[in-house]
Design a protein around this motif. Structure first.
Motif: not given
Length: 152
Positions: A34, A45-46, A48-49, A52, A69
């Protein structure tokens, strides 16, 4: 002492047989896939979560984000501060309950969703696996998560 006749296939403590080891390596490697996809968006990445979760519907309280999360609110706080600093989210007290911190998307953060639509197919391509195979893996991992939640 392990007998010379014990093979890795027979040894219950063989590293390569450990579910925790396979999950750890797979997680690290997938998250690494990613990284180059998220860099142009300025996201880790965190982060991005978090995005999302917010693209799924806003505003969300920090408590709701934490639940979605599976992260502690204290872990989310620095992520949210950074996302706010780069102009993707807003944080404000909820009108319905001033004790709650509501997290919403800015126009810039909402618009980023269009760019993010390219990420899932790019990850599938980089993994070189069939979509059905990844969906089956997701289903198994979801069962693992549920099983570990029951035992914690």
């Amino acid at each position: 002492m392990i007998s010379a006749q014990t093979t890795a296939g027979d040894d219950p403590l063989a590293l390569e047989r450990q579910v925790c080891f396979a999950l750890s390596i797979a997680s690290r490697n997938v998250v690494a896939l990613y990284r180059p996809l998220l860099e142009p968006m300025g996201l880790t990445h965190p982060q991005y979560l978090v995005m999302l979760a917010l693209w799924g519907g806003t505003p969300l309280s920090v408590k709701e984000l934490s639940r979605l999360l599976a992260q502690e609110p204290a872990t989310l706080s620095p992520l949210l501060k950074r996302l706010e600093a780069i102009g993707y989210i807003t944080r404000s007290r909820a009108e319905s309950d001033e004790r709650l911190l509501a997290v919403g998307l800015t126009e810039k953060g909402a618009a980023l969703r269009e760019q993010a639509l390219a990420i899932p197919p790019a990850v599938v391509e980089r993994l070189g696996m069939e979509r059905a195979e990844l969906e089956a893996l997701h289903a198994v991992l979801t069962r693992v998560i549920a099983a570990t939640d029951r035992t914690s």
